[in-house]
Scaffold this motif. Structure first.
Motif: not given
Length: 144
Positions: A1-30
């Motif tokens: 029934m389940i195909l795959s994970p889709d997303h995880v949502t993280i509440a942050v006080a400041d998105a800038g450092p989180a965006i930079a952190f996940f960029a280290l792992l290869g994530f890009k803002k879309t």
């Protein structure tokens, strides 16, 4: 029934450092959207919410990290820290890598805090790190 994970949502006080952190792992803002009441706010059970909703995608993977930056930021309980893996609820997020030593060196060189030494467990090499807002994340290298 389940195909795959889709997303995880993280509440942050400041998105800038989180965006930079996940960029280290290869994530890009879309995608970036402002939630200011309306259907999304009602859907989440917070009809008066105002927040930035930022989607980060990993190329080649069908998985997203979604960041929520509330305006104004909610209060926090300084006695509860996200890296406390004994608390109930969300525990950690794990990412599979093909070179755990190389990935670790890259993260540490960029100021990411390592929370554990490497551990071998059921055919995997594992290592824990502290991510944005103190969440715990894990790198996983599966044995070939």
């Amino acid at each position: 029934m389940i195909l795959s994970p889709d997303h995880v949502t993280i509440a942050v006080a400041d998105a800038g450092p989180a965006i930079a952190f996940f960029a280290l792992l290869g994530f890009k803002k879309t995608h970036v959207a402002t939630i200011d009441g309306g259907v999304p706010a009602r859907y989440m059970g917070m009809p008066a919410i105002r927040a930035q909703h930022i989607t980060l995608a990993l190329e080649g993977a069908d998985f997203e990290i979604q960041l929520l930056q509330f305006d104004p930021p909610p209060g926090t309980d300084p006695g509860v820290h996200p890296t406390n893996l004994r608390k109930l609820g969300f525990n950690h997020l794990a990412f599979r890598v093909d070179d755990i030593e190389g990935a670790t060196a890259h993260l540490v060189a960029n100021g990411v805090t390592m929370l554990s030494e490497e551990m071998d467990y059921i055919g995997r090499k594992l290592r824990l790190f502290e991510g944005p807002e103190g969440i715990t994340f894990e790198l996983v290298q599966r044995d070939a």
